[in-house]
Design a protein around this motif. Structure first.
Motif, short mmCIF file in Angstrom:
data_model
loop_
_atom_site.label_atom_id
_atom_site.label_comp_id
_atom_site.label_asym_id
_atom_site.label_seq_id
_atom_site.Cartn_x
_atom_site.Cartn_y
_atom_site.Cartn_z
N PHE A 21 24.74 22.99 54.00
CA PHE A 21 25.19 23.64 52.77
C PHE A 21 25.57 25.09 52.99
O PHE A 21 26.18 25.72 52.11
N LEU A 22 25.26 25.67 54.17
CA LEU A 22 25.69 27.03 54.46
C LEU A 22 27.21 27.14 54.57
O LEU A 22 27.76 28.24 54.55
N PHE A 23 27.90 25.99 54.65
CA PHE A 23 29.36 26.02 54.63
C PHE A 23 29.89 26.56 53.30
O PHE A 23 31.09 26.85 53.20
N ILE A 24 29.03 26.68 52.29
CA ILE A 24 29.48 27.26 51.02
C ILE A 24 29.96 28.69 51.21
O ILE A 24 30.79 29.19 50.45
N PHE A 25 29.49 29.35 52.28
CA PHE A 25 29.93 30.71 52.56
C PHE A 25 31.34 30.75 53.15
O PHE A 25 31.87 31.83 53.39
N CYS A 26 31.92 29.58 53.42
CA CYS A 26 33.33 29.54 53.82
C CYS A 26 34.27 29.68 52.64
O CYS A 26 35.48 29.81 52.82
N VAL A 27 33.74 29.64 51.44
CA VAL A 27 34.54 29.84 50.24
C VAL A 27 34.70 31.35 50.02
O VAL A 27 33.70 32.07 49.92
N PRO A 28 35.92 31.87 49.98
CA PRO A 28 36.09 33.32 49.78
C PRO A 28 35.66 33.73 48.37
O PRO A 28 35.93 33.03 47.40
N PHE A 29 35.01 34.87 48.30
CA PHE A 29 34.52 35.35 47.01
C PHE A 29 35.60 36.15 46.28
O PHE A 29 35.94 35.87 45.15
N GLY A 30 36.15 37.17 46.96
CA GLY A 30 37.23 37.94 46.36
C GLY A 30 36.87 38.49 44.99
O GLY A 30 35.78 39.04 44.77
N THR A 31 37.77 38.33 44.04
CA THR A 31 37.54 38.86 42.69
C THR A 31 36.48 38.08 41.93
O THR A 31 36.00 38.55 40.89
N LEU A 32 36.09 36.89 42.43
CA LEU A 32 35.05 36.13 41.74
C LEU A 32 33.71 36.85 41.77
O LEU A 32 32.84 36.55 40.97
N ALA A 33 33.54 37.76 42.72
CA ALA A 33 32.27 38.45 42.87
C ALA A 33 32.22 39.77 42.11
O ALA A 33 31.29 40.56 42.31
N ILE A 49 26.11 39.57 51.08
CA ILE A 49 26.43 38.22 51.55
C ILE A 49 25.73 37.94 52.88
O ILE A 49 25.09 36.89 53.06
N MET A 50 25.81 38.89 53.80
CA MET A 50 25.17 38.69 55.10
C MET A 50 23.66 38.62 54.98
O MET A 50 23.00 37.82 55.67
N THR A 51 23.09 39.45 54.10
CA THR A 51 21.64 39.44 53.93
C THR A 51 21.17 38.14 53.29
O THR A 51 20.12 37.60 53.65
N VAL A 52 21.94 37.63 52.33
CA VAL A 52 21.59 36.35 51.72
C VAL A 52 21.63 35.24 52.76
O VAL A 52 20.73 34.38 52.82
N MET A 53 22.67 35.23 53.61
CA MET A 53 22.75 34.22 54.66
C MET A 53 21.55 34.32 55.59
O MET A 53 20.93 33.30 55.95
N LEU A 54 21.21 35.54 55.99
CA LEU A 54 20.07 35.72 56.88
C LEU A 54 18.77 35.30 56.21
O LEU A 54 17.92 34.65 56.84
N ALA A 55 18.60 35.64 54.93
CA ALA A 55 17.38 35.26 54.21
C ALA A 55 17.26 33.75 54.09
O ALA A 55 16.16 33.18 54.21
N ILE A 56 18.38 33.07 53.84
CA ILE A 56 18.36 31.60 53.75
C ILE A 56 17.95 30.99 55.08
O ILE A 56 17.10 30.09 55.15
N TRP A 115 8.66 28.79 46.98
CA TRP A 115 8.53 30.16 46.48
C TRP A 115 8.69 31.19 47.59
O TRP A 115 9.19 32.29 47.36
N LYS A 116 8.31 30.83 48.82
CA LYS A 116 8.50 31.76 49.93
C LYS A 116 9.98 31.91 50.27
O LYS A 116 10.46 33.02 50.52
N ARG A 117 10.69 30.79 50.26
CA ARG A 117 12.13 30.87 50.51
C ARG A 117 12.83 31.66 49.41
O ARG A 117 13.70 32.49 49.68
N ALA A 118 12.46 31.39 48.16
CA ALA A 118 13.09 32.08 47.03
C ALA A 118 12.80 33.58 47.08
O ALA A 118 13.66 34.40 46.73
N LEU A 119 11.59 33.95 47.52
CA LEU A 119 11.25 35.37 47.61
C LEU A 119 12.12 36.09 48.62
O LEU A 119 12.63 37.19 48.35
N LEU A 120 12.34 35.47 49.77
CA LEU A 120 13.19 36.10 50.79
C LEU A 120 14.62 36.24 50.30
O LEU A 120 15.27 37.28 50.51
N ILE A 121 15.13 35.21 49.63
CA ILE A 121 16.51 35.27 49.14
C ILE A 121 16.64 36.32 48.04
O ILE A 121 17.63 37.05 47.98
N ALA A 122 15.63 36.41 47.16
CA ALA A 122 15.67 37.40 46.09
C ALA A 122 15.65 38.83 46.64
O ALA A 122 16.21 39.75 46.03
N LEU A 123 15.01 39.03 47.78
CA LEU A 123 14.96 40.36 48.37
C LEU A 123 16.31 40.83 48.91
O LEU A 123 16.46 42.01 49.23
#
Length: 324
Positions: free
Chosen positions: A160-172, A228-235, A246-254
């Motif tokens: 599911f990390l392939f979701i980061f292949c979708v460009p964000f652009g103005t959507l973000a 974006i890079m930090t979210v990928m690394l946290a995941i 909850w541990k995974r969610a905590l890292l992603i929220a950080l």
């Protein structure tokens, strides 16, 4: 590392690769279908020719992911990084994946059909983002078709990390605009209270009252890249280290505060350099590759520190024996 150890690592990698290839069933069946699926997106993948003049969605992803636009909105370099991370994680999980009972599973065609539906819609609407989702939905379906539902379940992460292949652009923009204002506001407060600088904040601009320097904090500089890079690394760290949600969610929220902190640090370095040497010094710090990596340093260190902290199990205190 000497040549002998390097040769040993390469031989071990080659041995694992050959053994894994031999144990993988339905290889010819899967890769023939994968080649046909990729050919569809190579020749009839992109219907928009205004920004990138190519009919290949695969080339469209590559060109957009490797674009160098400074701080522009088209800077989606995570599109190239994500497949490399996914391949690396598949290799890391190869033993677990090969232990799964694998068999032909015809309901996987439903996922392939869903991907085809998404692609037709994206092609007609001229929305390559939808076609990118369709591309990887179909590949996931082909994996299920060739190797079964248990393989799909085991490979959902990291696929599911392939979701980061979708460009964000103005959507973000709903993320980038608040990030920019928070980062600029924090820089102004720190500059006034700690650095004793008289930097002025005007919207998304930081400028000197005497006119020595002036910088417009763009979306990327405000934190979207590092976020974006930090979210990928946290995941990745969360899923590799923990099973508790909850541990995974905590890292992603950080990822959000860590991205802001890193970019505030970078902006402060630019302001300090501009205070010392004017606009040219600040621009040199801004364009410096090493300093551009500064936002990732506190994020990486904090994520690994917190990951190690959460991974520690509380020590069990011996209980005293109670006589009967």
């Amino acid at each position: 590392m000497d040549n002998q150890s390097t040769t040993g690592i390469l031989e071990e990698f080659q041995t694992d690769l050959v053994n894994g290839w031999r144990r993988l069933p339905n290889k010819r069946f899967f890769f023939i279908l994968l080649g046909a699926w990729l050919a569809l997106f190579q020749f009839l993948g992109n219907s928009t020719f205004g920004y990138l003049d190519t009919g290949s969605l695969l080339k469209w992803i590559y060109l957009l992911g490797t674009a160098h636009s400074g701080e522009g909105e088209t800077d989606d370099n995570q599109m190239i990084l994500a497949p490399l991370i996914v391949i690396g994680l598949f290799w890391w999980k190869r033993k677990e994946l090969l232990r799964q009972p694998m068999e032909t599973w015809w309901p996987g065609l439903l996922l392939v059909g869903l991907g085809l539906f998404f692609h037709v819609a994206g092609y007609r609407l001229q929305q390559p983002r939808i076609s990118i989702v369709a591309l990887f939905t179909g590949i996931y379906g082909l994996m299920g078709l060739a190797w079964g539902p248990k393989f799909l379940r085991a490979s959902f992460f990291p696929f599911f990390l392939f979701i980061f292949c979708v460009p964000f652009g103005t959507l973000a923009e709903f993320i980038t605009v608040p990030l920019r204002h928070v980062a600029i506001r924090l820089v102004e407060i720190i500059a006034h209270t700690i650095l004793r600088s008289h930097v002025i904040r005007q919207g998304t601009q930081l400028l000197d009252p005497k006119g020595h320097y002036q910088y417009d904090v763009a979306a990327a500089c405000g934190g979207i890249r590092s976020l974006i890079m930090t979210v990928m690394l946290a995941i990745v760290v969360g899923f590799l280290s923990f099973r508790a949600f909850w541990k995974r969610a905590l890292l992603i929220a950080l990822a959000v505060p860590l991205a802001i902190a890193g970019n505030v640090l970078r902006l402060l370095l630019i302001i300090i350099a501009a205070e010392m040497g004017g606009q040219s010094w600040g621009t040199a710090v801004h364009d410096n590759t090493i300093i551009s990596l500064m936002p990732y340093v506190p994020a990486i260190l904090t994520l690994f520190w917190l990951g190690g902290l959460l991974e520690k199990k509380p020590s069990q205190t011996p209980t005293a024996e109670v006589p009967a």
